[in-house]
Design an enzyme around this catalytic site. Structure first.
Site, PDB file in Angstrom:
ATOM      1  N   HIS A   1     -16.946 -14.127  35.109  1.00 38.38           N
ATOM      2  CA  HIS A   1     -16.229 -13.736  36.340  1.00 38.38           C
ATOM      3  C   HIS A   1     -15.591 -12.348  36.230  1.00 38.38           C
ATOM      4  O   HIS A   1     -15.255 -11.749  37.230  1.00 38.38           O
ATOM      5  CB  HIS A   1     -15.222 -14.816  36.759  1.00 38.38           C
ATOM      6  CG  HIS A   1     -13.958 -14.831  35.955  1.00 38.38           C
ATOM      7  ND1 HIS A   1     -13.877 -15.396  34.719  1.00 38.38           N
ATOM      8  CD2 HIS A   1     -12.725 -14.344  36.224  1.00 38.38           C
ATOM      9  CE1 HIS A   1     -12.633 -15.269  34.262  1.00 38.38           C
ATOM     10  NE2 HIS A   1     -11.917 -14.629  35.153  1.00 38.38           N
TER      11      HIS A   1
ATOM     12  N   ASP B   1     -14.149 -17.711  23.680  1.00 38.37           N
ATOM     13  CA  ASP B   1     -13.660 -17.837  25.057  1.00 38.37           C
ATOM     14  C   ASP B   1     -13.543 -16.480  25.745  1.00 38.37           C
ATOM     15  O   ASP B   1     -13.795 -16.375  26.941  1.00 38.37           O
ATOM     16  CB  ASP B   1     -12.280 -18.533  25.036  1.00 38.37           C
ATOM     17  CG  ASP B   1     -11.801 -18.921  26.431  1.00 38.37           C
ATOM     18  OD1 ASP B   1     -12.637 -19.358  27.247  1.00 38.37           O
ATOM     19  OD2 ASP B   1     -10.592 -18.793  26.711  1.00 38.37           O
TER      20      ASP B   1
ATOM     21  N   HIS C   1     -16.124 -11.685  28.115  1.00 40.22           N
ATOM     22  CA  HIS C   1     -15.350 -10.773  28.962  1.00 40.22           C
ATOM     23  C   HIS C   1     -15.113  -9.410  28.296  1.00 40.22           C
ATOM     24  O   HIS C   1     -15.353  -8.363  28.884  1.00 40.22           O
ATOM     25  CB  HIS C   1     -13.984 -11.368  29.307  1.00 40.22           C
ATOM     26  CG  HIS C   1     -14.047 -12.690  30.010  1.00 40.22           C
ATOM     27  ND1 HIS C   1     -15.061 -13.025  30.879  1.00 40.22           N
ATOM     28  CD2 HIS C   1     -13.212 -13.762  29.996  1.00 40.22           C
ATOM     29  CE1 HIS C   1     -14.826 -14.243  31.362  1.00 40.22           C
ATOM     30  NE2 HIS C   1     -13.720 -14.705  30.836  1.00 40.22           N
TER      31      HIS C   1
ATOM     32  N   LYS D   1     -14.863  -8.753  39.171  1.00 37.21           N
ATOM     33  CA  LYS D   1     -13.569  -8.149  39.518  1.00 37.21           C
ATOM     34  C   LYS D   1     -13.803  -6.769  40.107  1.00 37.21           C
ATOM     35  O   LYS D   1     -14.600  -5.985  39.584  1.00 37.21           O
ATOM     36  CB  LYS D   1     -12.669  -8.061  38.273  1.00 37.21           C
ATOM     37  CG  LYS D   1     -12.198  -9.427  37.787  1.00 37.21           C
ATOM     38  CD  LYS D   1     -11.271  -9.284  36.612  1.00 37.21           C
ATOM     39  CE  LYS D   1     -10.944 -10.622  35.965  1.00 37.21           C
ATOM     40  NZ  LYS D   1      -9.928 -11.397  36.654  1.00 37.21           N
TER      41      LYS D   1
ATOM     42  N   ARG E   1     -18.924 -37.788  37.333  1.00 41.72           N
ATOM     43  CA  ARG E   1     -18.814 -39.194  36.991  1.00 41.72           C
ATOM     44  C   ARG E   1     -17.803 -39.990  37.815  1.00 41.72           C
ATOM     45  O   ARG E   1     -17.988 -41.161  38.063  1.00 41.72           O
ATOM     46  CB  ARG E   1     -18.457 -39.324  35.516  1.00 41.72           C
ATOM     47  CG  ARG E   1     -19.610 -39.924  34.752  1.00 41.72           C
ATOM     48  CD  ARG E   1     -19.305 -40.079  33.332  1.00 41.72           C
ATOM     49  NE  ARG E   1     -18.545 -38.934  32.831  1.00 41.72           N
ATOM     50  CZ  ARG E   1     -18.313 -38.716  31.553  1.00 41.72           C
ATOM     51  NH1 ARG E   1     -18.762 -39.546  30.659  1.00 41.72           N
ATOM     52  NH2 ARG E   1     -17.631 -37.678  31.146  1.00 41.72           N
TER      53      ARG E   1
ATOM     54  N   LYS F   1      -3.481 -15.415  24.165  1.00 40.04           N
ATOM     55  CA  LYS F   1      -2.755 -16.304  25.080  1.00 40.04           C
ATOM     56  C   LYS F   1      -1.265 -16.210  24.752  1.00 40.04           C
ATOM     57  O   LYS F   1      -0.893 -15.896  23.614  1.00 40.04           O
ATOM     58  CB  LYS F   1      -3.181 -17.756  24.842  1.00 40.04           C
ATOM     59  CG  LYS F   1      -4.655 -17.992  25.142  1.00 40.04           C
ATOM     60  CD  LYS F   1      -4.824 -18.611  26.488  1.00 40.04           C
ATOM     61  CE  LYS F   1      -6.270 -18.897  26.794  1.00 40.04           C
ATOM     62  NZ  LYS F   1      -6.653 -18.565  28.150  1.00 40.04           N
TER      63      LYS F   1
END
Ligand code: BG6
Length: 483
Positions: free
Chosen positions: A173, A230, A235, A177, A39, A332
């Protein structure tokens, strides 16, 4: 390559630096071009300028190489919902291709927020960009793919109305690895470990993805997503699948992916109990690396109940793994960044050394370290030098950096983008894998949503997470590995 959502962190910190890395290694196809669509009101030059700091931060930028890549980067400003803007994009892609002599091979990378994915796919369809008469089209979709099973199925229907499964690359992703791929090589290219890779020799498996960073600038996304969507649904479950996988017949996409789906089937036989087998947490203020940091609630939302930590105990009911628990943990703002899979072996059937208790010596452990200091570590017992037979745990290390003389392995995204261009899907999730992974975690997300936590924040930033995570393993007489 056409990137949707060019203004975000992913494009700046991963996609463009990955293209740069491929370019400097001479691995980018020539001719090649990137057209970014989002945008923000920018032109080609401004877009190139905005992308430069990302490459400077992530790679060692060399002026000549950067200039060459930058000259192949174009920008189109537009709205994902506008058919006119999609027509402009389609025209620009055609012009760029003609200008640079690029065959009609285009892949689309969905780096926009997931809520736009369906709209973008419709735009690609409506503008004709999704079709090619003499080349290929592929679409790369970022995780999380949907936000539960129902929405993942819905998104898949939308995507599959326009693209065939063999054109769809659901990216995770972690699968790019190096050490993750080494897990398969380790087991299936070396004869010594496969025979003991089962319930007779393995006591349990731990999978940890600890991060010292907080949610940074992604607070709004994170507040809606939380740690399970997440990190766990994608993962961590992928890592579990690659640890527990049966030997595939070949290394090609279909063989490997079919086996990872069977692992999820095994996990679903006895679903884990969200009340008993899972622990959640949210970080409060604390100190990370000597720096005082704010808690999640100060950073994102005052009364937030979004978990930033999860630990789960899973069992995999199949012939190989029955009775072997798999413990997953991620969070986290923990005390360190570390991602690893540790396989803890059972003790020997008989212990003949006097004066020592076998339990005090610790188990044999094999650790696949994904980051930092990628490598594989084997911990076993050895005799201390001296007249007495006194045993102590020692480690044998394979460090990626020492063995191959590279400071850091190539970035996962670079490999995965190359796979997309080469049409190799084996490191990308299949639709059925994604849906089954959601089925496993949906009950946990729902249970946590229905029972708001009363103790958040329950761990200070810079620590190992909530005490309840220690208790989850202590109940089974085990401890999290500190290897
Ligand atoms: C992403 C998550 O997929 O993986 C982030 O969305 C997380 O929240 C990141 O920080 C971790 O990746 P890595 O490669 O640093 O372990």
């Amino acid at each position: 390559m056409v990137i949707f959502g060019a203004g975000g962190d992913l494009t700046r910190r991963q996609l463009i630096p990955s293209l740069y890395e491929l370019a400097t290694k001479g691995m980018l196809p020539t001719p090649f071009a990137v057209v970014a669509f989002s945008r923000g009101d920018r032109d080609d030059d401004l877009f190139r300028e905005l992308m430069r700091p990302g490459v400077e931060e992530e790679c060692a930028l060399r002026e000549g190489s950067w200039r060459e890549l930058a000259s192949a980067m174009y920008y189109v400003a537009g709205d994902f919902g506008s058919a006119d803007d999609f027509a402009t994009l389609a025209a620009r892609v055609r012009e760029v291709r003609e200008e640079r002599g690029i065959p009609d091979n285009v892949f689309f990378h969905m780096a926009a927020p997931p809520s736009f994915f369906e709209t973008i796919v419709r735009g690609l369809d409506g503008s004709g960009l999704a079709r090619s008469t003499d080349g290929w089209r592929r679409i790369v979709i970022e995780k999380p793919f949907g936000e539960d099973r129902a929405s993942a199925e819905e998104l898949d229907r939308e995507v599959r109305a326009v693209f065939e499964e063999k054109q769809v690359y659901r990216i995770d992703h972690y699968l790019g690895k190096e050490t993750v791929q080494n897990m398969l090589v380790f087991r299936f290219a070396n004869p010594g470990f496969e025979p003991i890779w089962n319930r007779n020799f393995v006591d349990h498996v731990q999978i940890t993805a600890a991060e010292d960073v907080g949610v940074g600038t992604r607070g709004a996304f994170y507040e809606r997503t939380g740690i399970v969507r997440d990190m766990v649904q994608n993962h961590l479950l992928q890592l579990l699948c690659l640890t527990a996988i049966e030997p595939p017949v070949g290394f090609e996409a279909d063989s490997v992916r079919a086996e990872t789906v069977k692992v999820l089937d095994g996990l679903a036989v006895t679903p884990f109990d969200p009340k008993e087998d899972a622990v959640r947490g949210q970080y409060g203020p604390g100190t990370v690396d000597g720096v005082k940091v704010a808690g999640y609630r100060e950073e994102v939302e005052a009364a937030s109940t979004t978990p930033t930590f999860a630990a789960v105990r899973l069992t995999l009911d199949n012939w190989r793994w029955a009775g072997v628990p798999f413990y997953l943990r991620t969070g986290k703002r923990l005390h360190q960044k570390r991602t690893q899979v540790t396989v803890h072996f059972r003790p020997t059937p008989h212990f003949m050394f006097p004066g020592m208790k076998r339990e005090d010596l610790g188990a044999n452990v094999l650790a696949f370290r994904l980051q930092p200091e990628e490598g594989i570590i084997h911990r076993f017992l050895a005799k201390r030098p001296g007249p007495e037979v006194s045993l102590t745990p020692v480690t044998m290390d394979f460090a990626y950096a020492d063995a191959f003389g590279v400071k850091e392995p190539p970035r996962a995204y670079a490999w995965l983008l190359m796979d997309v261009m080469q049409g190799d899907q084996h490191l990308f999730a299949r639709a059925d894998w994604i849906e089954k992974a959601w089925s496993l975690v949906d009950p946990l997300v729902d249970h946590w949503a229905d029972t708001p936590p009363e103790d958040f924040p329950n761990y200070a930033a810079g620590t190992r997470g909530p005490d309840a995570a220690e208790e989850l393993l202590a109940r089974d007489g085990r401890r999290w590995s500190e290897l």
